[in-house]
Design an enzyme around this catalytic site. Sequence first.
Site, PDB file in Angstrom:
ATOM      1  N   LYS A 124     -24.499   1.219 -51.381  1.00 11.32           N
ATOM      2  CA  LYS A 124     -25.191   0.197 -52.162  1.00 11.32           C
ATOM      3  C   LYS A 124     -24.447  -0.018 -53.474  1.00 11.32           C
ATOM      4  O   LYS A 124     -24.560   0.764 -54.407  1.00 11.32           O
ATOM      5  CB  LYS A 124     -26.636   0.601 -52.463  1.00 11.32           C
ATOM      6  CG  LYS A 124     -27.433  -0.584 -53.016  1.00 11.32           C
ATOM      7  CD  LYS A 124     -28.514  -0.200 -54.001  1.00 11.32           C
ATOM      8  CE  LYS A 124     -28.049  -0.017 -55.418  1.00 11.32           C
ATOM      9  NZ  LYS A 124     -27.556  -1.210 -56.110  1.00 11.32           N
TER      10      LYS A 124
ATOM     11  N   GLY B 279     -23.752   6.474 -62.035  1.00 16.65           N
ATOM     12  CA  GLY B 279     -24.286   5.451 -62.934  1.00 16.65           C
ATOM     13  C   GLY B 279     -24.722   6.089 -64.236  1.00 16.65           C
ATOM     14  O   GLY B 279     -24.239   7.163 -64.619  1.00 16.65           O
ATOM     15  N   SER B 280     -25.659   5.448 -64.900  1.00 13.42           N
ATOM     16  CA  SER B 280     -26.053   5.921 -66.234  1.00 13.42           C
ATOM     17  C   SER B 280     -26.984   7.134 -66.140  1.00 13.42           C
ATOM     18  O   SER B 280     -27.657   7.337 -65.127  1.00 13.42           O
ATOM     19  CB  SER B 280     -26.756   4.793 -66.979  1.00 13.42           C
ATOM     20  OG  SER B 280     -27.940   4.454 -66.296  1.00 13.42           O
TER      21      SER B 280
ATOM     22  N   THR C 177     -30.679   6.005 -65.501  1.00  8.11           N
ATOM     23  CA  THR C 177     -31.024   5.721 -64.101  1.00  8.11           C
ATOM     24  C   THR C 177     -30.953   6.995 -63.263  1.00  8.11           C
ATOM     25  O   THR C 177     -31.753   7.183 -62.345  1.00  8.11           O
ATOM     26  CB  THR C 177     -30.086   4.641 -63.515  1.00  8.11           C
ATOM     27  OG1 THR C 177     -30.017   3.542 -64.411  1.00  8.11           O
ATOM     28  CG2 THR C 177     -30.586   4.154 -62.166  1.00  8.11           C
ATOM     29  N   GLY C 178     -30.026   7.893 -63.601  1.00  6.78           N
ATOM     30  CA  GLY C 178     -29.899   9.150 -62.869  1.00  6.78           C
ATOM     31  C   GLY C 178     -31.201   9.938 -62.872  1.00  6.78           C
ATOM     32  O   GLY C 178     -31.592  10.523 -61.855  1.00  6.78           O
TER      33      GLY C 178
ATOM     34  N   GLU D  75     -23.480  11.624 -60.814  1.00  6.88           N
ATOM     35  CA  GLU D  75     -22.327  11.483 -61.720  1.00  6.88           C
ATOM     36  C   GLU D  75     -22.730  10.475 -62.778  1.00  6.88           C
ATOM     37  O   GLU D  75     -22.845   9.284 -62.491  1.00  6.88           O
ATOM     38  CB  GLU D  75     -21.084  11.013 -60.944  1.00  6.88           C
ATOM     39  CG  GLU D  75     -20.594  12.010 -59.903  1.00  6.88           C
ATOM     40  CD  GLU D  75     -20.078  13.323 -60.511  1.00  6.88           C
ATOM     41  OE1 GLU D  75     -19.891  13.400 -61.743  1.00  6.88           O
ATOM     42  OE2 GLU D  75     -19.894  14.273 -59.739  1.00  6.88           O
TER      43      GLU D  75
ATOM     44  N   CYS E   5     -16.215   6.053 -67.087  1.00  5.67           N
ATOM     45  CA  CYS E   5     -17.057   7.197 -67.461  1.00  5.67           C
ATOM     46  C   CYS E   5     -16.267   8.179 -68.310  1.00  5.67           C
ATOM     47  O   CYS E   5     -16.791   8.769 -69.245  1.00  5.67           O
ATOM     48  CB  CYS E   5     -17.634   7.863 -66.219  1.00  5.67           C
ATOM     49  SG  CYS E   5     -16.421   8.287 -64.970  1.00  5.67           S
TER      50      CYS E   5
ATOM     51  N   GLU F  34     -23.282   6.364 -75.896  1.00  3.99           N
ATOM     52  CA  GLU F  34     -22.165   5.974 -75.030  1.00  3.99           C
ATOM     53  C   GLU F  34     -21.964   4.468 -75.159  1.00  3.99           C
ATOM     54  O   GLU F  34     -22.824   3.692 -74.733  1.00  3.99           O
ATOM     55  CB  GLU F  34     -22.456   6.332 -73.571  1.00  3.99           C
ATOM     56  CG  GLU F  34     -21.273   5.990 -72.676  1.00  3.99           C
ATOM     57  CD  GLU F  34     -21.540   6.134 -71.173  1.00  3.99           C
ATOM     58  OE1 GLU F  34     -22.669   5.924 -70.731  1.00  3.99           O
ATOM     59  OE2 GLU F  34     -20.584   6.465 -70.459  1.00  3.99           O
TER      60      GLU F  34
END
Length: 471
Positions: free
Chosen positions: A170, A221-222, A225-226, A243, A277, A375
């Site tokens: 996805k 992702g961020s 969201t993780g 990650e 990242c 970040e």
Amino acid sequence: MADQSFTMTIGGKAVAGAASYPVINPANGELIASAPDCSRDELDQAVTAARAAFPGWAARPIAERRAMLIAMADAIEANVETLARLVTAEQGKPLALARFEVGFLTLWLRESARMELPEIVNQDDGERRSVTRRIPLGVVAAILPWNYPIGQNAFKFGPAMLAGNTVIVKPSALTPLANLKLGQILRDIVPAGVLNFISGSDGLGEWVTSHPGFDRISFTGSTRTGRLVMASAAKRLTGVTLELGGNDPAIVMPDVDVKATVEKLFWAAFVNSGQLCLATKRLYVHADIYDAFAAEMADYARGVVVGDGLTEGVQLGPVSNRQQYDTVVGLIRDAQDKGYRFLTGGLPDTSAAGFFVAPTIIDNPPEDARIVQEEQFGPVLPLLKFSDVDDVVARANGTDFGLGASVWSADVDAAFAIAQRLQAGTVWVNEVQHLAPDVPFGGLKQSGLGTESGLAGLLDYTDAQTLTVKR
Ligand code: NAD
């Protein structure tokens, strides 16, 4: 490109999707094409196809699975230009970097194909034989970010498939097109259902992580969201690999060759317009060379060409999407409002059609500045002064992130001693961002859970199973 049609790959077939949504080029704000907006029903179809394909795929001899990874690499290589142009169109990066990104995936596929799944003999004597082997998990969801839409796959479907899993990819809602094309390229090679590609707008990620048909969520992702991914997967105890974000420090000691180090660290920070990242996001320079370093870096930044990634000679593309552009502009505005000094760049012309931001370097803001603590994930970099090693180590370790870090010095032993004190999943001395297919990679602290690449990354796509025979 608007005449191209993009379909999902579900069970080896093209699926147009009942609905679609627009994908925008960040260099000019124009529509590139529409992407299918995967429905719940279509997600169910993908999961059903991946579950049906799993036993057959897992039962294949590993030699056949290795051969499949190589065949996929060959097919992708034959389509580098098509994929790279789509990456540039939807993500913004210069075409040369997009080509590199596609090559990154093929390299990882070829190298992953050579890996071995270990088998450990726990006991082998007159009493019993006990062996622990690695078995696949089942269906893996690969949820990707938008910064390297194709390259991020390197850590996902190759090793997952080698281990015997089937996969549903996805991509980010913002960059689905290159992945949909990748699915189209691979659907004639890979057995139906083994590798599926779906696309959809924002809700799809949550549908995936809460779906009972997945056995592992591999998410990049961020950090924000993780956390949602882990909470959602926890309801069914589905394993996660996360990650996440970073705020990588670089520490520059006073004995470096300033000119050479400036060029390396400029690109460490600004490659892909800072949307990496592992980009250097805080640059700590020793006070003895700070002024010379700052002047040299500002000079270098002024010579860098920013523009549409498809234009020959462009070195930095736009920020990749409206949301990230607003984040970056917000950080620049905050720095301006606080009265920090800018060495280069500054607020962009926000009325322009593309999301362009000139490389912006901020001169020694305070440690608690937003641009230091958050970040930025964009072309803005704080240059920070230090004079004491203990102090700079504390500052480097002083965020919740722990992805990467680097130390730069002519005295490798001294630099190594500093490197060992840094809290990051990877710490480099006199280089940065070097990754290899056989080297594990992952974040400490809020930068992630689990590992990608290397044997540890491969094992993340397996379970341990112990088989015991009593003699
Ligand atoms: P993001 O977290 O916004 O989105 C990542 C993916 O999650 C996308 O596919 C998105 O559609 C999906 N998603 C969104 N909401 C979801 C939800 N509730 N449940 C499940 N999935 C959901 O991240 P991004 O903006 O695409 O990427 C930038 C971030 O990714 C940065 O923080 C960057 O540091 C990080 N990143 C980390 C690595 C790494 O290897 N550690 C690599 C690249 C990027």
